[in-house]
Write an enzyme that holds these catalytic residues in place. Structure first.
Site, PDB file in Angstrom:
ATOM      1  N   GLU A  84       0.841  -1.198   0.000  1.00  0.00           N
ATOM      2  CA  GLU A  84       0.000   0.000   0.000  1.00  0.00           C
ATOM      3  C   GLU A  84       0.880   1.253   0.000  1.00  0.00           C
ATOM      4  O   GLU A  84       0.599   2.225  -0.703  1.00  0.00           O
ATOM      5  CB  GLU A  84      -0.938   0.000   1.199  1.00  0.00           C
ATOM      6  CG  GLU A  84      -1.964   1.112   1.167  1.00  0.00           C
ATOM      7  CD  GLU A  84      -2.949   0.988   0.020  1.00  0.00           C
ATOM      8  OE1 GLU A  84      -2.990   1.930  -0.820  1.00  0.00           O
ATOM      9  OE2 GLU A  84      -3.680  -0.004  -0.052  1.00  0.00           O
ATOM     10  N   GLU A 136       1.831   6.499  -7.075  1.00  0.00           N
ATOM     11  CA  GLU A 136       0.848   7.528  -7.424  1.00  0.00           C
ATOM     12  C   GLU A 136       1.473   8.923  -7.352  1.00  0.00           C
ATOM     13  O   GLU A 136       1.250   9.757  -8.243  1.00  0.00           O
ATOM     14  CB  GLU A 136      -0.360   7.444  -6.490  1.00  0.00           C
ATOM     15  CG  GLU A 136      -1.221   6.225  -6.731  1.00  0.00           C
ATOM     16  CD  GLU A 136      -2.363   6.105  -5.742  1.00  0.00           C
ATOM     17  OE1 GLU A 136      -2.483   6.961  -4.828  1.00  0.00           O
ATOM     18  OE2 GLU A 136      -3.141   5.152  -5.869  1.00  0.00           O
TER      19      GLU A 136
END
Length: 111
Positions: free
Chosen positions: A59, A66
């Protein structure tokens, strides 16, 4: 010691930016509580801790991907989308593996 400072700053960024990271942490905490309640074996603890760690690590990497993609381009680009989608898939894959490990560990204690 600065490395730890930067790592903690990264953790705070994750908690602020990525609500999914917080959700994974909460699920991890619930899993740890279940492990304590059922008094799982040392080997089971090892599998659970590895599974939780991998999901949280993936994660974090997904969030980093991103950020980098958003830094490189603000316009829509199919390659940028692919990078984000593949990173998201890695989190999903780690989560599925963690779920399977959780089922293997906890189902015998439930039945």
């Amino acid at each position: 010691m600065k490395r730890f400072k930067y790592a903690f700053q990264g953790m705070m960024i994750l908690f602020k930016k990525d609500s999914k990271f917080l959700m994974h942490v909460l699920v991890g905490i619930v899993t740890i509580i279940c492990g304590w309640f059922f008094q799982i074996s040392t080997l089971d603890w090892l599998m659970i801790v590895i599974a939780i760690g991998l999901v949280l690590a993936f994660e974090a990497i997904n969030t980093a991907v991103e950020y980098v993609v958003d830094l490189v381009t603000t316009e829509y680009d199919p390659l940028a989308k692919h990078a984000k989608d593949v990173a998201a898939f890695s989190v999903m894959l780690a989560s599925i593996v963690a779920l399977v490990i959780g089922l293997v560990v906890f189902l015998p204690y439930l039945f």
